[in-house]
Scaffold this active site. Structure first.
Site, mmCIF file in Angstrom:
data_model
loop_
_atom_site.group_PDB
_atom_site.id
_atom_site.type_symbol
_atom_site.label_atom_id
_atom_site.label_comp_id
_atom_site.label_asym_id
_atom_site.label_seq_id
_atom_site.Cartn_x
_atom_site.Cartn_y
_atom_site.Cartn_z
ATOM 1 N N ASP A 194 7.421 6.810 -2.512
ATOM 2 C CA ASP A 194 6.715 5.546 -2.300
ATOM 3 C C ASP A 194 7.613 4.329 -2.073
ATOM 4 O OD1 ASP A 194 7.525 4.885 -4.891
ATOM 5 O OD2 ASP A 194 5.531 4.215 -5.504
ATOM 6 N N SER A 221 2.285 3.068 -2.505
ATOM 7 C CA SER A 221 1.900 4.117 -3.474
ATOM 8 C C SER A 221 0.588 4.762 -3.044
ATOM 9 C CB SER A 221 1.736 3.533 -4.885
ATOM 10 O OG SER A 221 2.904 2.864 -5.248
ATOM 11 N N GLU A 259 3.886 -9.842 -12.097
ATOM 12 C CA GLU A 259 3.914 -10.150 -10.655
ATOM 13 C C GLU A 259 2.922 -11.251 -10.270
ATOM 14 O OE1 GLU A 259 2.971 -6.415 -8.836
ATOM 15 O OE2 GLU A 259 5.009 -5.620 -8.999
ATOM 16 N N GLY A 280 0.818 -1.224 0.000
ATOM 17 C CA GLY A 280 0.000 0.000 0.000
ATOM 18 C C GLY A 280 0.845 1.265 0.000
ATOM 19 N N ILE A 297 -1.513 -7.834 -4.604
ATOM 20 C CA ILE A 297 -0.754 -7.975 -5.863
ATOM 21 C C ILE A 297 -1.718 -8.403 -6.978
ATOM 22 C CG2 ILE A 297 0.955 -9.429 -7.045
ATOM 23 C CD1 ILE A 297 2.601 -9.358 -4.403
HETATM 24 N N1 LIG Z 1 -4.602 -0.568 3.230
HETATM 25 C C1 LIG Z 1 -5.178 -1.064 2.112
HETATM 26 N N2 LIG Z 1 -6.363 -1.681 2.175
HETATM 27 C C2 LIG Z 1 -6.936 -2.202 1.067
HETATM 28 N N3 LIG Z 1 -6.395 -2.166 -0.163
HETATM 29 C C3 LIG Z 1 -5.218 -1.561 -0.295
HETATM 30 C C4 LIG Z 1 -4.533 -0.982 0.827
HETATM 31 N N4 LIG Z 1 -3.365 -0.466 0.397
HETATM 32 C C5 LIG Z 1 -3.315 -0.716 -0.933
HETATM 33 N N5 LIG Z 1 -4.417 -1.361 -1.356
HETATM 34 C C6 LIG Z 1 -4.675 -1.834 -2.729
HETATM 35 O O1 LIG Z 1 -3.666 -2.819 -2.994
HETATM 36 C C7 LIG Z 1 -3.100 -2.660 -4.283
HETATM 37 C C8 LIG Z 1 -1.607 -2.355 -4.161
HETATM 38 O O2 LIG Z 1 -1.446 -1.084 -3.534
HETATM 39 P P1 LIG Z 1 -0.198 -0.137 -3.832
HETATM 40 O O3 LIG Z 1 -0.430 1.131 -3.108
HETATM 41 O O4 LIG Z 1 0.059 -0.062 -5.315
HETATM 42 O O5 LIG Z 1 0.991 -0.975 -3.126
HETATM 43 P P2 LIG Z 1 2.589 -0.814 -3.223
HETATM 44 O O6 LIG Z 1 2.890 0.555 -3.744
HETATM 45 O O7 LIG Z 1 3.076 -1.029 -1.832
HETATM 46 O O8 LIG Z 1 3.061 -1.903 -4.137
HETATM 47 C C9 LIG Z 1 -3.898 -1.544 -4.951
HETATM 48 O O9 LIG Z 1 -4.923 -2.159 -5.714
HETATM 49 C C10 LIG Z 1 -4.474 -0.746 -3.778
HETATM 50 O O10 LIG Z 1 -5.713 -0.129 -4.111
HETATM 51 N N1 LIG Z 2 15.471 -3.674 -5.510
HETATM 52 C C1 LIG Z 2 14.528 -4.409 -6.099
HETATM 53 N N2 LIG Z 2 14.810 -5.662 -6.514
HETATM 54 C C2 LIG Z 2 13.848 -6.411 -7.102
HETATM 55 N N3 LIG Z 2 12.598 -5.993 -7.341
HETATM 56 C C3 LIG Z 2 12.295 -4.750 -6.948
HETATM 57 C C4 LIG Z 2 13.220 -3.910 -6.309
HETATM 58 N N4 LIG Z 2 12.612 -2.738 -6.035
HETATM 59 C C5 LIG Z 2 11.364 -2.828 -6.497
HETATM 60 N N5 LIG Z 2 11.178 -4.041 -7.044
HETATM 61 C C6 LIG Z 2 9.960 -4.526 -7.709
HETATM 62 C C7 LIG Z 2 8.908 -5.073 -6.794
HETATM 63 C C8 LIG Z 2 7.648 -4.773 -7.537
HETATM 64 O O1 LIG Z 2 7.419 -5.762 -8.524
HETATM 65 C C9 LIG Z 2 7.957 -3.471 -8.263
HETATM 66 C C10 LIG Z 2 7.493 -2.229 -7.576
HETATM 67 O O2 LIG Z 2 7.351 -2.375 -6.201
HETATM 68 P P1 LIG Z 2 6.054 -1.906 -5.381
HETATM 69 O O3 LIG Z 2 6.279 -2.478 -4.027
HETATM 70 O O4 LIG Z 2 4.845 -2.440 -6.052
HETATM 71 O O5 LIG Z 2 6.078 -0.413 -5.387
HETATM 72 O O6 LIG Z 2 9.371 -3.428 -8.363
#
Ligand SMILES: Nc1ncnc2c1ncn2[C@@H]1O[C@H](COP(=O)(O)OP(=O)(O)O)[C@@H](O)[C@H]1O
Ligand SMILES: Nc1ncnc2c1ncn2[C@H]1C[C@H](O)[C@@H](COP(=O)(O)O)O1
Length: 216
Positions: A79, A16, A150, A14, A142
């Protein structure tokens, strides 16, 4: 007053989403990882042994540019922190996917790039926010977000990779000491859809910033 905040946590935790909410709440600039523009990431998911070094070198360059911009702007929310890349890289070394010499070179490059030369501004954030999630939550989010490379349906082996990644995060957060830090329970608070949960999370973060003297 300068407030540089970085989010941290596993894939789909979460980061982003909370970055957008927090940047809007604080009226500051949001910086994102730029996953869709990353040319190495899809290649990495197909062949981690080959692309771990290149991906991390690419990310190091990208994140340093963002850090420099964040410091120039004074107020920002990013993020993902630069401190987590070595966690991914080391995990791949430990599981025999990545080369230990490549990790040493990366780690020493990171150290040199982060070194504070006299007169240079600190590259450390004012606050690191870690979003903790369980494996079930991580997998669910995910899948919900739907990036093809992913998905477990694309590569079922990713389930072990994600579980291993989670097991590296907790000790990493415990050890992290580059700046003040705090943890948000990403299983408990749906700050995306639940208004009350969102208010509670934002208010906890505001309180932390106030305690640190970064919010009036
Ligand atoms: N606290 C939360 N509760 C429910 N859904 C969430 C939460 N945080 C993120 N999501 C959902 O989970 C998915 C991944 O969120 P995102 O913010 O892109 O994660 P990250 O940046 O850590 O990879 C998105 O579809 C988002 O809407
Ligand atoms: N350092 C990293 N090595 C491998 N993969 C990585 C690294 N940093 C980010 N990633 C990958 C993981 C996710 O597939 C995307 C973006 O991360 P998210 O947590 O969804 O913002 O990049």
């Amino acid at each position: 007053m300068m407030t540089v905040i970085v989010l941290s946590g596993p894939i789909g935790a979460g980061k982003s989403s909370l970055t957008s909410l927090l940047a809007e709440h604080l009226g500051t600039q949001a910086f994102y990882e730029g996953v869709d523009n990353n040319p190495i990431l899809p290649l990495y998911y197909k062949d981690m042994a080959h692309y771990t070094f290149l991906l991390n070198t690419y990310l190091l360059n990208h994140r340093l540019a963002q850090i420099n911009q964040a410091i120039r702007d004074h107020n920002s929310v990013s993020d993902r922190s630069i401190y987590e890349d070595a966690l991914f890289f080391k995990m791949n070394v430990d599981s025999g996917i990545a080369d230990p010499t490549e990790f040493k070179i990366y780690d020493s490059l990171l150290e040199n790039m982060m070194e504070q030369a006299p007169g240079n501004p600190s590259k450390k954030p004012d606050l690191l926010i870690y979003i903790h999630v369980s494996l079930d939550t991580m997998l669910h989010r995910i899948q919900k977000r739907g990036r093809t490379f992913e998905q477990l349906s694309t590569d079922p082996g990713l389930k072990d990779y994600y579980a291993r990644l989670l097991s590296y995060y907790e000790p990493w957060y415990e050890k992290y000491n580059a700046s003040p830090k705090m943890m948000i329970d990403g299983d408990k608070y749906d700050f995306v859809a639940d208004e009350e949960a969102r208010k509670e999370v934002i208010s906890t973060i505001d309180q932390k910033l106030t305690d640190l003297g970064n919010l009036n």
